[in-house]
Design a protein around this motif. Structure first.
Motif, PDB file in Angstrom:
ATOM      1  N   GLN A  17       0.833  -1.210   0.000  1.00 19.60           N
ATOM      2  CA  GLN A  17       0.000   0.000   0.000  1.00 19.60           C
ATOM      3  C   GLN A  17       0.862   1.252   0.000  1.00 19.60           C
ATOM      4  O   GLN A  17       0.470   2.268  -0.576  1.00 19.60           O
ATOM      5  N   LYS A 168      -7.226   5.555  12.695  1.00 20.10           N
ATOM      6  CA  LYS A 168      -8.290   5.070  11.797  1.00 20.10           C
ATOM      7  C   LYS A 168      -7.924   3.655  11.389  1.00 20.10           C
ATOM      8  O   LYS A 168      -6.740   3.373  11.144  1.00 20.10           O
ATOM      9  N   VAL A 170      -8.718   0.291   8.687  1.00 16.03           N
ATOM     10  CA  VAL A 170      -9.381  -0.189   7.473  1.00 16.03           C
ATOM     11  C   VAL A 170      -9.135  -1.686   7.363  1.00 16.03           C
ATOM     12  O   VAL A 170      -8.142  -2.194   7.897  1.00 16.03           O
ATOM     13  N   SER A 171     -10.015  -2.392   6.658  1.00 14.21           N
ATOM     14  CA  SER A 171      -9.818  -3.824   6.488  1.00 14.21           C
ATOM     15  C   SER A 171      -8.660  -4.062   5.519  1.00 14.21           C
ATOM     16  O   SER A 171      -8.593  -3.451   4.454  1.00 14.21           O
ATOM     17  N   GLU A 178      -9.080  -2.350  -3.676  1.00 10.69           N
ATOM     18  CA  GLU A 178     -10.151  -2.038  -2.709  1.00 10.69           C
ATOM     19  C   GLU A 178      -9.564  -1.455  -1.423  1.00 10.69           C
ATOM     20  O   GLU A 178     -10.087  -0.491  -0.864  1.00 10.69           O
ATOM     21  N   ILE A 179      -8.463  -2.075  -0.966  1.00 11.36           N
ATOM     22  CA  ILE A 179      -7.842  -1.613   0.284  1.00 11.36           C
ATOM     23  C   ILE A 179      -7.291  -0.196   0.085  1.00 11.36           C
ATOM     24  O   ILE A 179      -7.455   0.674   0.943  1.00 11.36           O
ATOM     25  N   ASP A 181      -8.424   2.045  -1.951  1.00  9.81           N
ATOM     26  CA  ASP A 181      -9.552   2.994  -1.973  1.00  9.81           C
ATOM     27  C   ASP A 181      -9.984   3.355  -0.551  1.00  9.81           C
ATOM     28  O   ASP A 181     -10.290   4.512  -0.262  1.00  9.81           O
ATOM     29  N   SER A 182      -9.996   2.345   0.353  1.00 12.44           N
ATOM     30  CA  SER A 182     -10.377   2.641   1.746  1.00 12.44           C
ATOM     31  C   SER A 182      -9.361   3.592   2.388  1.00 12.44           C
ATOM     32  O   SER A 182      -9.735   4.498   3.131  1.00 12.44           O
ATOM     33  N   ILE A 183      -8.073   3.368   2.103  1.00  6.28           N
ATOM     34  CA  ILE A 183      -7.034   4.236   2.687  1.00  6.28           C
ATOM     35  C   ILE A 183      -7.170   5.656   2.124  1.00  6.28           C
ATOM     36  O   ILE A 183      -7.109   6.641   2.866  1.00  6.28           O
ATOM     37  N   ALA A 185      -9.789   7.082   1.069  1.00  8.80           N
ATOM     38  CA  ALA A 185     -10.993   7.732   1.628  1.00  8.80           C
ATOM     39  C   ALA A 185     -10.663   8.336   2.999  1.00  8.80           C
ATOM     40  O   ALA A 185     -11.103   9.441   3.313  1.00  8.80           O
ATOM     41  N   VAL A 186      -9.879   7.630   3.790  1.00  4.79           N
ATOM     42  CA  VAL A 186      -9.476   8.166   5.108  1.00  4.79           C
ATOM     43  C   VAL A 186      -8.691   9.467   4.904  1.00  4.79           C
ATOM     44  O   VAL A 186      -8.940  10.477   5.571  1.00  4.79           O
TER      45      VAL A 186
END
Ligand code: ADP
Length: 190
Positions: A17, A168, A170-171, A178-179, A181-183, A185-186
């Motif tokens: 990541q 924060k 995230v999964s 997908e992971i 995108d979650s990061i 977004a944070v």
């Protein structure tokens, strides 16, 4: 400055990541694991000492990694920000990082924790060990020791950032995209 702490157990996907984050946000990647492996490959005294511990899955002393990070911060004075990967790994390291950033009129923006269960971690690390060539990935006993070191010494670092309202999670299960995108977004909600 955007200063991210990427947090999670060995095998959580921090390195993967980080690569995506560097490209998207133009940050400097500081991985204490990579810095230590670099010292080992150059055969420095620090590297020789660190290798003995790393090969057993034990953390190297705080003073060693804090010194390395301090040098890297000084060497990158004009950076837009940093990704700290594999650091801080103890509460003492987190306190030292706050002090170092304060002297540069900066601070950690957020800690992002990747959540992955223990069975999945062990599976990923053994798989990675087949081609990473890392001695600490090849042996199930060493992998378990690294996860134990994480639970004993590193997991409490989350509480340090929770107390500052900077935590924060995230999964860390799903596709790399997908992971990521979650990061992202944070980060966009900061
Ligand atoms: P992983 O997170 O996959 O275990 P790293 O490359 O981050 O891998 O770290 C490998 C080893 O390097 C650790 O098991 C530990 O011995 C040492 N190490 C890395 N970062 C630190 C740190 N911040 N403090 C102490 N030891 C560290």
């Amino acid at each position: 400055m955007l200063n991210l702490v990427l947090f999670g157990p060995p095998g959580a996907g921090k390195g993967t990541q980080s690569q995506n984050l560097i490209e998207k946000y133009g940050l400097i990647h500081l991985s204490t694991g990579d810095l230590l492996r670099n010292e080992i490959s150059q055969g420095t005294v620090l590297g020789l000492e660190a290798k003995k511990l790393m090969d057993q899955g034990i953390l190297v002393p705080d003073a060693v990694v804090i010194g390395m990070i301090s040098n890297k911060l000084d060497a990158n004075k004009d950076a837009k920000g940093f990704i700290f990967d594999g650091f801080p790994r103890t509460v003492a390291q987190a306190e030292a990082l706050d002090e170092l950033l304060k002297t540069k009129n900066s601070a950690i923006s957020v800690m992002i924790a990747l959540e992955v269960n223990d069975e999945e971690l062990e599976r990923r690390l053994l798989l990675r060990g087949k081609d990473s060539g890392r001695p600490d990935d090849a042996n199930p006993e060493v992998i378990r020791k690294r996860i134990k070191e994480y639970n004993d010494k590193t997991a409490p670092v989350a509480g340090f950032y929770k107390a500052q309202n900077k935590f924060k999670s995230v999964s860390g299960i799903g596709s790399i995209g997908e992971i990521f995108d979650s990061i992202s977004a944070v980060i966009s909600n900061l």
